[in-house]
Design an enzyme around this catalytic site. Structure first.
Site, PDB file in Angstrom:
ATOM      1  N   ARG A  64       0.746  -0.874  -0.051  1.00 18.54           N
ATOM      2  CA  ARG A  64      -0.055  -0.556   0.299  1.00 18.54           C
ATOM      3  C   ARG A  64       0.873   1.091  -0.236  1.00 18.54           C
ATOM      4  O   ARG A  64       1.978   1.266   0.340  1.00 18.54           O
ATOM      5  CB  ARG A  64      -0.625   0.044   1.008  1.00 18.54           C
ATOM      6  CG  ARG A  64      -2.130  -0.947   1.514  1.00 18.54           C
ATOM      7  CD  ARG A  64      -3.024  -0.158   0.524  1.00 18.54           C
ATOM      8  NE  ARG A  64      -3.946  -1.546  -0.345  1.00 18.54           N
ATOM      9  CZ  ARG A  64      -4.173  -3.119  -0.799  1.00 18.54           C
ATOM     10  NH1 ARG A  64      -2.979  -2.609  -1.397  1.00 18.54           N
ATOM     11  NH2 ARG A  64      -5.240  -2.682  -0.971  1.00 18.54           N
ATOM     12  N   ASP A  92       4.732  -0.434  -6.819  1.00 19.09           N
ATOM     13  CA  ASP A  92       3.365  -1.149  -7.625  1.00 19.09           C
ATOM     14  C   ASP A  92       2.050  -0.046  -7.208  1.00 19.09           C
ATOM     15  O   ASP A  92       1.289  -0.098  -7.201  1.00 19.09           O
ATOM     16  CB  ASP A  92       3.452  -2.414  -6.943  1.00 19.09           C
ATOM     17  CG  ASP A  92       2.115  -3.481  -8.291  1.00 19.09           C
ATOM     18  OD1 ASP A  92       1.952  -1.833  -9.224  1.00 19.09           O
ATOM     19  OD2 ASP A  92       1.387  -3.856  -7.840  1.00 19.09           O
ATOM     20  N   GLU A  94      -2.759   7.477  -5.055  1.00 20.93           N
ATOM     21  CA  GLU A  94      -2.945   6.654  -6.636  1.00 20.93           C
ATOM     22  C   GLU A  94      -4.076   6.588  -6.502  1.00 20.93           C
ATOM     23  O   GLU A  94      -4.648   6.976  -7.646  1.00 20.93           O
ATOM     24  CB  GLU A  94      -2.585   4.999  -6.621  1.00 20.93           C
ATOM     25  CG  GLU A  94      -3.134   4.584  -5.317  1.00 20.93           C
ATOM     26  CD  GLU A  94      -2.531   3.074  -5.314  1.00 20.93           C
ATOM     27  OE1 GLU A  94      -1.171   2.926  -4.697  1.00 20.93           O
ATOM     28  OE2 GLU A  94      -3.018   1.746  -6.008  1.00 20.93           O
ATOM     29  N   HIS A  99      -0.320  -0.213  -9.680  1.00 19.90           N
ATOM     30  CA  HIS A  99      -1.077  -1.594  -8.734  1.00 19.90           C
ATOM     31  C   HIS A  99      -1.766  -2.825  -9.524  1.00 19.90           C
ATOM     32  O   HIS A  99      -3.144  -2.199 -10.136  1.00 19.90           O
ATOM     33  CB  HIS A  99      -2.530  -0.724  -8.518  1.00 19.90           C
ATOM     34  CG  HIS A  99      -2.655  -0.946  -7.167  1.00 19.90           C
ATOM     35  ND1 HIS A  99      -2.960  -0.660  -5.768  1.00 19.90           N
ATOM     36  CD2 HIS A  99      -2.787  -2.537  -6.469  1.00 19.90           C
ATOM     37  CE1 HIS A  99      -3.081  -1.609  -4.859  1.00 19.90           C
ATOM     38  NE2 HIS A  99      -3.274  -2.638  -5.105  1.00 19.90           N
TER      39      HIS A  99
HETATM   40  P1  NAI Z   1      -1.686 -11.316   4.634  1.00 20.56           P
HETATM   41  O1  NAI Z   1      -3.380 -11.005   6.071  1.00 20.56           O
HETATM   42  O2  NAI Z   1      -1.688 -12.643   3.942  1.00 20.56           O
HETATM   43  O3  NAI Z   1      -0.657 -10.949   5.143  1.00 20.56           O
HETATM   44  C1  NAI Z   1      -0.559  -9.515   6.042  1.00 20.56           C
HETATM   45  C2  NAI Z   1       1.133  -9.843   6.753  1.00 20.56           C
HETATM   46  O4  NAI Z   1       1.329  -8.396   7.435  1.00 20.56           O
HETATM   47  C3  NAI Z   1       0.149 -10.775   7.931  1.00 20.56           C
HETATM   48  O5  NAI Z   1       1.217 -12.017   8.675  1.00 20.56           O
HETATM   49  C4  NAI Z   1       0.253  -9.848   8.903  1.00 20.56           C
HETATM   50  O6  NAI Z   1       0.587 -10.447  11.020  1.00 20.56           O
HETATM   51  C5  NAI Z   1       1.576  -8.581   8.707  1.00 20.56           C
HETATM   52  N1  NAI Z   1       1.710  -7.481  10.191  1.00 20.56           N
HETATM   53  C6  NAI Z   1       0.548  -7.326  10.338  1.00 20.56           C
HETATM   54  N2  NAI Z   1       0.846  -5.902  10.801  1.00 20.56           N
HETATM   55  C7  NAI Z   1       2.184  -5.795   9.934  1.00 20.56           C
HETATM   56  C8  NAI Z   1       2.996  -4.655  11.059  1.00 20.56           C
HETATM   57  N3  NAI Z   1       3.497  -4.199  11.171  1.00 20.56           N
HETATM   58  N4  NAI Z   1       4.333  -4.709  10.241  1.00 20.56           N
HETATM   59  C9  NAI Z   1       4.288  -6.668  10.078  1.00 20.56           C
HETATM   60  N5  NAI Z   1       3.747  -6.774   9.362  1.00 20.56           N
HETATM   61  C10 NAI Z   1       2.330  -6.773   9.882  1.00 20.56           C
HETATM   62  O7  NAI Z   1      -1.973 -10.541   3.546  1.00 20.56           O
HETATM   63  P2  NAI Z   1      -1.629 -10.755   2.099  1.00 20.56           P
HETATM   64  O8  NAI Z   1      -2.388 -11.551   1.438  1.00 20.56           O
HETATM   65  O9  NAI Z   1      -0.299 -11.480   2.422  1.00 20.56           O
HETATM   66  O10 NAI Z   1      -1.596  -9.623   1.787  1.00 20.56           O
HETATM   67  C11 NAI Z   1      -0.560  -8.417   1.931  1.00 20.56           C
HETATM   68  C12 NAI Z   1      -0.375  -7.007   1.608  1.00 20.56           C
HETATM   69  O11 NAI Z   1      -1.064  -6.626   0.046  1.00 20.56           O
HETATM   70  C13 NAI Z   1      -2.224  -6.231   1.369  1.00 20.56           C
HETATM   71  O12 NAI Z   1      -1.987  -5.971   2.888  1.00 20.56           O
HETATM   72  C14 NAI Z   1      -2.186  -5.496   0.726  1.00 20.56           C
HETATM   73  O13 NAI Z   1      -1.767  -3.924   0.929  1.00 20.56           O
HETATM   74  C15 NAI Z   1      -1.499  -5.759  -0.454  1.00 20.56           C
HETATM   75  N6  NAI Z   1      -1.895  -5.848  -1.956  1.00 20.56           N
HETATM   76  C16 NAI Z   1      -1.123  -6.215  -2.591  1.00 20.56           C
HETATM   77  C17 NAI Z   1      -2.142  -6.033  -4.372  1.00 20.56           C
HETATM   78  C18 NAI Z   1      -1.299  -5.811  -5.689  1.00 20.56           C
HETATM   79  O14 NAI Z   1      -2.432  -5.805  -6.898  1.00 20.56           O
HETATM   80  N7  NAI Z   1      -0.460  -4.329  -5.621  1.00 20.56           N
HETATM   81  C19 NAI Z   1      -3.356  -6.660  -4.031  1.00 20.56           C
HETATM   82  C20 NAI Z   1      -3.655  -7.960  -2.901  1.00 20.56           C
HETATM   83  C21 NAI Z   1      -3.162  -7.540  -1.630  1.00 20.56           C
END
Ligand code: NAI
Length: 329
Positions: A234, A258, A263, A295
Site C-alpha cells: 500500500r 506498485d 494513487e 497497482h
Molecule cells: P495477509 O493478511 O496474508 O498478510 C499480511 C501480513 O502482514 C500478516 O502476516 C500480518 O501479521 C502482517 N502484519 C500486520 N501488521 C504488521 C506490521 N505492523 N508489521 C509487519 N507485518 C505486519 O495479506 P496478504 O494477502 O499477504 O497481502 C499483503 C498486502 O498486500 C495487503 O495488505 C495489501 O496491502 C497488498 N496487496 C497488494 C496487491 C497489489 O495488486 N499490489 C493485491 C493484493 C494485496
C-alpha cells in the site's frame, strides 16, 4: 440479485460476466468511481461491488444503506478504504476476496526488483534507439544478498519462497511469525535488524495506523547505503518525500513501487494527455533507478478468475441464506 458494479473496466466485465454465467445475477456496470456524488446511481441494487480506489466512507455507506443496499462486496483483498465502524453501525456487511493469487503480487515484486537491478527498463529504451552500450547498467547478483521481508502472510511467504530460490539470506519481520515461513528459509528478526542488514527491503504488510509511513526518514537513515526498496503493498506504507530525499542523497539505490500514497485519483486511468499533476509522483518518475507500476500486482489471469469467482460466490451465499462469507471485520 441486482448488483451495482462501480469503477468497471472492460477486463472486469469480461471476467465477471463469465463468473456470473451460472448464477445469473443482474449486474449493472458503471464506469464511474463510487463516491458521494455517484452513490445514488445504485438505484434499486441490493449489492454494491467496489474496488480499492472507490470511496466507502460514512457518507457513502449511509446513502447506500438508505437506498436499500444490503451487502458491500469488495473485489479486492485490501479493505483499508472502507469505514468499517460506520458499516457496522449501519448493519451493512462487507465481504472481500481474502486470497486470490499471492503469486501474482509476489512475482510482480520480484519482477520490479530484477528489472531495476539489471536496468532492463533502460536497456529496452536504449536498444530501440539503436544504442547498444551497457554503461551504467551494471547490477548485482541477488545470490547471497540479504533480503528483508516485512509482513509474512500469503504474499510475503510467496515472495520468501522465490527469493530463497535465488540463494538469498532472508530476514523477516511480522508481529505474528509463522512456522511455515521459517520452513521456507526465512529467519525472524526485529525491524531494526532488517533496516540495518538488508540489501533489499520488500513490503508485504497491510496499511494500518502502525504501518502508516513505516518507511520514513528515520527508517531510511538506518538502512544500508544503496538499499533497494520494493513496495507492492500500500502506498502509504512509504513516505514518498523522504524517499525522494534519500534518492537525491544516493542513500537508496533502487525503488520499485506498485502502489503510491496518492494513487486513488491517478492509477488505472490513462492521464497521458494531460501530464502528471502530482509533483511528488512526477519527481519520483524522473529518477532512472525508480520504477512505478500502477497497482497491477494483482493483474494476472489466475488472480482475475479467482477475484470474479469468489466475489460471485460471496454474493450467492448471501442470497441463499443471508449468511456472510469472507466477512471483513
Ligand atoms: P495477509 O493478511 O496474508 O498478510 C499480511 C501480513 O502482514 C500478516 O502476516 C500480518 O501479521 C502482517 N502484519 C500486520 N501488521 C504488521 C506490521 N505492523 N508489521 C509487519 N507485518 C505486519 O495479506 P496478504 O494477502 O499477504 O497481502 C499483503 C498486502 O498486500 C495487503 O495488505 C495489501 O496491502 C497488498 N496487496 C497488494 C496487491 C497489489 O495488486 N499490489 C493485491 C493484493 C494485496
Amino acid at each position: 440479485m441486482k448488483i451495482a458494479f462501480y469503477n468497471t473496466k472492460q477486463y472486469d466485465q469480461e471476467y465477471f460476466d463469465k463468473a456470473n454465467q451460472k448464477s445469473g445475477h443482474e449486474i449493472h456496470y458503471l464506469s464511474c468511481h463510487l463516491n458521494k456524488e455517484t452513490a445514488s446511481l445504485v438505484q434499486d441494487a441490493k449489492v454494491v461491488c467496489a474496488f480499492i480506489n472507490d470511496t466507502l466512507d460514512a457518507d457513502v455507506l449511509t446513502t447506500l444503506k438508505d437506498k436499500g443496499v444490503e451487502l458491500i462486496a469488495l473485489r479486492s483483498a485490501g479493505f483499508n478504504h472502507v469505514d468499517l465502524p460506520s458499516a457496522k453501525r449501519l448493519n451493512l456487511p462487507v465481504v472481500r476476496v481474502p486470497a486470490y493469487s499471492p503469486y501474482s503480487i509476489a512475482e510482480h515484486a520480484v519482477g520490479l526488483l530484477l528489472c531495476l537491478n539489471r536496468g532492463i527498463h533502460r536497456a529496452f529504451n536504449r536498444t530501440r534507439e539503436g544504442d547498444f552500450s551497457i554503461s551504467n547498467l551494471m547490477g548485482f547478483d541477488l545470490h547471497n544478498k540479504t533480503i528483508g521481508v516485512i509482513g509474512t502472510g500469503k504474499i510475503g511467504q510467496a515472495f520468501v519462497k522465490i527469493m530463497n530460490g535465488f540463494g538469498c539470506e532472508i530476514l523477516a519481520y511480522d508481529p505474528f511469525p509463522s512456522d511455515d515461513c521459517t520452513k521456507l528459509g526465512a529467519r525472524y528478526v526485529s525491524l531494526e535488524e532488517i533496516y540495518t542488514q538488508a540489501n533489499v527491503v520488500s513490503l508485504h504488510c497491510p496499511l494500518t495506523p502502525e504501518t502508516h509511513h513505516l518507511i520514513n526518514e528515520a527508517a531510511l537513515e538506518k538502512m544500508q547505503d544503496g538499499v533497494s526498496i520494493i513496495n507492492t503493498s500500500r502506498g502509504k506504507l512509504v513516505d514518498s518525500k523522504a524517499m525522494i530525499h534519500a534518492l537525491k542523497k544516493g542513500k537508496v539505490g533502487l525503488i520499485g513501487l506498485d502502489v503510491y500514497e496518492e494513487e486513488e485519483t491517478l492509477f488505472f486511468e490513462d492521464l497521458s494527455a494531460r501530464g502528471i499533476q502530482d509533483d511528488v509522483l512526477a519527481r519520483l518518475t524522473s529518477f532512472p533507478n525508480v520504477i512505478i507500476t500502477s497497482h497491477q500486482g494483482f493483474f494476472t489471469h489466475e488472480a482475475m478468475l479467482n477475484i470474479a469467482e469468489t466475489t460471485i460466490a460471496n454474493i450467492n451465499q448471501f442470497e441463499l441464506d443471508g449468511s456472510i462469507q469472507n466477512n471483513v471485520t
